[in-house]
Enzyme design. Structure first.
Site, PDB file in Angstrom:
ATOM      1  N   GLY A  11       0.833  -1.199   0.000  1.00  0.00           N
ATOM      2  CA  GLY A  11       0.000   0.000   0.000  1.00  0.00           C
ATOM      3  C   GLY A  11       0.862   1.242   0.000  1.00  0.00           C
ATOM      4  O   GLY A  11       1.982   1.242  -0.498  1.00  0.00           O
ATOM      5  N   CYS A  12       0.335   2.301   0.577  1.00  0.00           N
ATOM      6  CA  CYS A  12       1.033   3.593   0.637  1.00  0.00           C
ATOM      7  C   CYS A  12       2.431   3.410   1.219  1.00  0.00           C
ATOM      8  O   CYS A  12       2.584   2.953   2.347  1.00  0.00           O
ATOM      9  CB  CYS A  12       0.225   4.562   1.488  1.00  0.00           C
ATOM     10  SG  CYS A  12       1.071   6.107   1.844  1.00  0.00           S
ATOM     11  N   PHE A  13       3.445   3.768   0.452  1.00  0.00           N
ATOM     12  CA  PHE A  13       4.809   3.473   0.903  1.00  0.00           C
ATOM     13  C   PHE A  13       5.257   4.292   2.097  1.00  0.00           C
ATOM     14  O   PHE A  13       6.169   3.924   2.803  1.00  0.00           O
ATOM     15  CB  PHE A  13       5.827   3.520  -0.226  1.00  0.00           C
ATOM     16  CG  PHE A  13       5.881   4.739  -1.121  1.00  0.00           C
ATOM     17  CD1 PHE A  13       5.462   5.998  -0.733  1.00  0.00           C
ATOM     18  CD2 PHE A  13       6.387   4.593  -2.406  1.00  0.00           C
ATOM     19  CE1 PHE A  13       5.540   7.089  -1.580  1.00  0.00           C
ATOM     20  CE2 PHE A  13       6.486   5.680  -3.270  1.00  0.00           C
ATOM     21  CZ  PHE A  13       6.054   6.933  -2.850  1.00  0.00           C
ATOM     22  N   TRP A  14       4.598   5.420   2.369  1.00  0.00           N
ATOM     23  CA  TRP A  14       4.975   6.241   3.532  1.00  0.00           C
ATOM     24  C   TRP A  14       4.828   5.453   4.830  1.00  0.00           C
ATOM     25  O   TRP A  14       5.715   5.435   5.666  1.00  0.00           O
ATOM     26  CB  TRP A  14       4.118   7.483   3.634  1.00  0.00           C
ATOM     27  CG  TRP A  14       4.218   8.456   2.509  1.00  0.00           C
ATOM     28  CD1 TRP A  14       5.241   8.615   1.619  1.00  0.00           C
ATOM     29  CD2 TRP A  14       3.234   9.417   2.160  1.00  0.00           C
ATOM     30  NE1 TRP A  14       4.948   9.619   0.739  1.00  0.00           N
ATOM     31  CE2 TRP A  14       3.718  10.136   1.048  1.00  0.00           C
ATOM     32  CE3 TRP A  14       1.987   9.752   2.677  1.00  0.00           C
ATOM     33  CZ2 TRP A  14       2.997  11.172   0.453  1.00  0.00           C
ATOM     34  CZ3 TRP A  14       1.275  10.783   2.085  1.00  0.00           C
ATOM     35  CH2 TRP A  14       1.775  11.480   0.995  1.00  0.00           C
ATOM     36  N   CYS A 155      -0.220   5.080   7.186  1.00  0.00           N
ATOM     37  CA  CYS A 155      -1.332   5.298   6.269  1.00  0.00           C
ATOM     38  C   CYS A 155      -2.510   4.377   6.584  1.00  0.00           C
ATOM     39  O   CYS A 155      -3.638   4.709   6.312  1.00  0.00           O
ATOM     40  CB  CYS A 155      -0.886   5.028   4.828  1.00  0.00           C
ATOM     41  SG  CYS A 155       0.450   6.087   4.277  1.00  0.00           S
TER      42      CYS A 155
END
EC number: 1.8.4.11
Length: 156
Positions: A11-14, A155
């Protein structure tokens, strides 16, 4: 010290980078793009779905401190691997659950850990196993995104 590497998308890499950055034995993380069809993708093209790249995290770890198996177990615990091309509100192939492997041994280990992780989910795991692909580092403002902003969390 014995440094190894691994590349995963969850998913969101952050948020994925934030989680891995807080694991003992991780020496370095970078967020970026992998598994797509174009050279030198950027955030805008990946988000538009033009490239088929996944948002990924590149990990360098000391296998004397943490094993690949332990990292794969953490990977399956930090996101929902049963949703195809989606994590929470983020939808698209760039958010797919994916493990990139460099050789048959890494692929077999990923398959084994995935099979064990299935016991924790009522729906089938849809994580893909893909041969190691070119890694394209994301733009600098994406690296350690939460840490730069003083955000403690993720995230998803």
């Amino acid at each position: 010290m014995s440094t190894e590497t691994m590349m995963v998308g969850a998913g969101c890499f952050w948020g994925v980078q934030y989680r891995f950055d807080n694991i003992h034995g991780i020496e370095k993380t970078l967020v970026g793009y992998a598994g797509g069809d174009t050279e030198s993708p950027n955030y805008d093209s990946v988000c538009r779905g033009d490239t088929n790249h996944a948002e990924v995290v590149w990990l360098e770890f000391d296998n004397n401190e943490i094993s690949r198996r332990q990292l794969l177990e953490l990977f399956f615990s930090m996101h929902n691997p049963t949703t195809l091309n989606r994590q929470g509100p983020d939808i698209g192939t760039q958010y797919r659950s994916v493990i990139f492997y460099a050789n048959d041994e890494e692929k077999s280990l990923a398959e084994e850990v995935m099979k064990q992780a299935q016991a924790n989910f009522s729906n089938p795991i849809v994580t893909t196993l893909e041969p190691m692909a070119d890694f394209w580092a994301a733009e600098d403002y994406h690296q350690q995104y939460f840490q730069k902003r003083g955000i403690h969390g993720g995230c998803h």
